[in-house]
Design a protein around this motif. Structure first.
Motif, short mmCIF file in Angstrom:
data_model
loop_
_atom_site.label_atom_id
_atom_site.label_comp_id
_atom_site.label_asym_id
_atom_site.label_seq_id
_atom_site.Cartn_x
_atom_site.Cartn_y
_atom_site.Cartn_z
N LEU A 10 0.76 -1.37 -0.09
CA LEU A 10 -0.06 -0.08 -0.03
C LEU A 10 0.74 1.28 0.08
O LEU A 10 0.47 2.18 -0.57
CB LEU A 10 -0.97 0.02 1.29
CG LEU A 10 -2.08 -0.86 1.23
CD1 LEU A 10 -2.88 -0.60 2.48
CD2 LEU A 10 -3.20 -0.44 -0.04
N HIS A 59 -2.38 0.00 -11.18
CA HIS A 59 -3.11 -1.13 -11.26
C HIS A 59 -2.23 -2.07 -12.24
O HIS A 59 -2.24 -3.23 -12.17
CB HIS A 59 -4.51 -1.05 -11.80
CG HIS A 59 -4.66 -0.80 -13.15
ND1 HIS A 59 -4.79 -1.64 -14.18
CD2 HIS A 59 -5.06 0.27 -13.91
CE1 HIS A 59 -5.00 -1.25 -15.27
NE2 HIS A 59 -5.21 0.12 -15.15
N GLN A 115 -7.83 -1.38 -3.47
CA GLN A 115 -7.47 -1.24 -1.79
C GLN A 115 -6.76 0.01 -1.46
O GLN A 115 -7.03 0.55 -0.41
CB GLN A 115 -6.81 -2.59 -1.41
CG GLN A 115 -7.95 -3.73 -1.57
CD GLN A 115 -7.16 -5.07 -1.28
OE1 GLN A 115 -5.90 -5.07 -1.31
NE2 GLN A 115 -7.89 -6.12 -0.99
N HIS A 138 -8.95 4.65 -8.38
CA HIS A 138 -10.15 4.08 -8.97
C HIS A 138 -10.33 4.21 -10.44
O HIS A 138 -10.64 3.55 -11.18
CB HIS A 138 -11.44 4.49 -7.95
CG HIS A 138 -11.25 3.96 -6.65
ND1 HIS A 138 -12.06 4.24 -5.77
CD2 HIS A 138 -10.59 2.97 -5.90
CE1 HIS A 138 -11.88 3.70 -4.71
NE2 HIS A 138 -10.83 2.88 -4.68
N ARG A 152 -6.67 -5.38 -7.80
CA ARG A 152 -6.96 -5.39 -6.33
C ARG A 152 -6.18 -4.42 -5.38
O ARG A 152 -6.97 -3.77 -4.71
CB ARG A 152 -6.86 -7.00 -5.78
CG ARG A 152 -7.35 -7.05 -4.31
CD ARG A 152 -7.27 -8.50 -4.09
NE ARG A 152 -8.12 -9.41 -4.63
CZ ARG A 152 -8.00 -10.81 -4.49
NH1 ARG A 152 -7.28 -11.19 -3.67
NH2 ARG A 152 -8.94 -11.39 -5.24
N VAL A 153 -5.06 -4.44 -5.60
CA VAL A 153 -4.15 -3.65 -4.59
C VAL A 153 -4.54 -2.06 -5.08
O VAL A 153 -4.44 -1.13 -4.27
CB VAL A 153 -2.60 -3.74 -5.03
CG1 VAL A 153 -1.95 -2.74 -4.48
CG2 VAL A 153 -2.17 -5.23 -4.43
N ASP A 164 -9.27 2.88 -1.66
CA ASP A 164 -10.04 2.80 -0.67
C ASP A 164 -9.28 3.32 0.85
O ASP A 164 -9.74 4.14 1.46
CB ASP A 164 -10.70 1.46 -0.31
CG ASP A 164 -11.63 1.01 -1.34
OD1 ASP A 164 -12.05 2.00 -2.06
OD2 ASP A 164 -11.88 -0.01 -1.67
N PHE A 165 -7.91 2.80 1.07
CA PHE A 165 -7.40 3.30 1.88
C PHE A 165 -6.93 4.83 2.24
O PHE A 165 -7.03 5.55 3.10
CB PHE A 165 -6.01 2.52 2.05
CG PHE A 165 -4.85 2.90 3.20
CD1 PHE A 165 -5.01 2.43 4.30
CD2 PHE A 165 -4.03 4.00 2.87
CE1 PHE A 165 -4.29 2.64 5.39
CE2 PHE A 165 -3.12 4.08 3.87
CZ PHE A 165 -3.23 3.60 5.22
#
Length: 323
Positions: A33, A104, A114, A87, A110-111, A117-118
């Motif tokens: 992350l 991405h 996430q 996103h 997925r990372v 979102d983080f």
């Protein structure tokens, strides 16, 4: 053409400090992350959104330095913007961002999701810590608007019945909302009168709409190297922007190409040619100019300062990108 460096000279030191602080604010325990966020924070973005927050803050606090809350608002603004890019690039399957590989494409969908979102969560945490309910509501609205804009864009792909009003609504949600509401929030933190708070909101809204319309034009007029992403990518993805919507009024065959989603050989090349041969780009340029010019009177009640002048000059800079 005006350079960003000279344009933002009144807040140059503020932007340097912001870049340093952003890395410290990520605070992710997981190294992936951290690496994903660091990758995007370290690219050569113009930092236009936090610069606007800094300029409005200094224009509304001409007698004093910025407060820690003004600085944190600028940092939150850039965190929200960066989260939205994670996103966006997943949804659009973009391989490049500012000429660099997207998160991405390096780390996987997925990372990237996430990590986005983080960052939204981190921004929300620091937002709550400002302890100003009005500002919390304004920036929370922005996060909601981002989601609304993405949903609208997804459902409207290849939809030739999309009108200009729907396009502008989506553009507000995805781009102008952050600029408008963070500009308004800076005024709230400075304690300016309600009428000026609203004027700052409308400055940001008009500037944000002009900025995105210009971006949508550049998607047709600049090369892949200049854009840092494939030219014409919006149209290829079925995202119908202002130049296309205007071109559709002149070229009925463009509707045929779009509605069959460029499924036949040569379709996308023909569609791009139809946009270029129409007045769509010129009309979109007029639309952007109208919004940029409408932003300037919104600054009338600000006291004279270098920061205020930079905000005025920013409206010219947005349009200069077309030439």
């Amino acid at each position: 053409m005006t350079s960003v460096t000279s344009l933002f000279s009144p807040v140059e030191a503020d932007l340097r400090l912001l870049t340093e602080n952003l890395r410290n604010l990520i605070g992710a325990q997981h190294p992936v992350l951290n690496a994903a966020a660091e990758h995007l924070f370290s690219t050569t973005g113009k930092r236009i959104r936090p610069a606007i927050v800094f300029l409005i803050s200094r224009a509304t606090l001409p007698q004093g330095d910025l407060t820690p809350r003004h600085r944190r608002l600028a940092e939150i603004t850039e965190m929200i913007h960066t989260a939205s890019l994670f996103h966006d690039d997943v949804v659009d399957q973009s391989q490049l961002r500012r000429g660099m590989p997207t998160v991405h494409s390096l780390f996987g969908n997925r990372v990237a999701i996430q990590a986005g979102d983080f960052l939204f969560a981190q921004a929300s945490w620091y937002l709550a810590d400002l302890d100003n309910l009005a500002v919390v509501k304004l920036l929370s609205e922005v996060i909601k608007d981002f989601a609304e804009g993405e949903i609208q864009q997804g459902f409207n792909r290849y939809d030739t019945s999309l009108g200009l009003e729907a396009y502008l609504n989506k553009t507000y949600y995805k781009t102008a909302s952050l600029i408008a509401n963070s500009a308004k929030a800076a005024g709230v933190l400075s304690g300016v009168p309600p009428h000026l708070i609203q004027a700052l909101y409308h400055y940001g809204r008009n500037l944000g709409l002009a900025f995105q319309i210009v971006d949508d034009i550049l998607d047709f007029t600049r090369s892949t190297d200049d854009l840092g992403k494939p030219a014409g990518s919006d149209l290829r993805d079925g995202n119908l922007t202002a130049p296309v919507l205007y071109a559709l009024q002149e070229n009925p065959y463009l509707e045929v190409l779009i509605e069959r989603e460029f499924s036949e050989t040569g379709d996308i090349e023909a569609a791009l040619e139809l946009v270029h041969s129409s007045s769509g780009i010129a009309q979109a340029r007029e639309l952007a100019t109208g919004f940029a010019k409408a932003a300037i009177p919104c600054l009338d009640d600000l006291p004279t300062s270098d920061a205020r002048q930079a905000l005025v000059n920013l409206t010219d800079y947005v349009l200069e990108r077309l030439y």
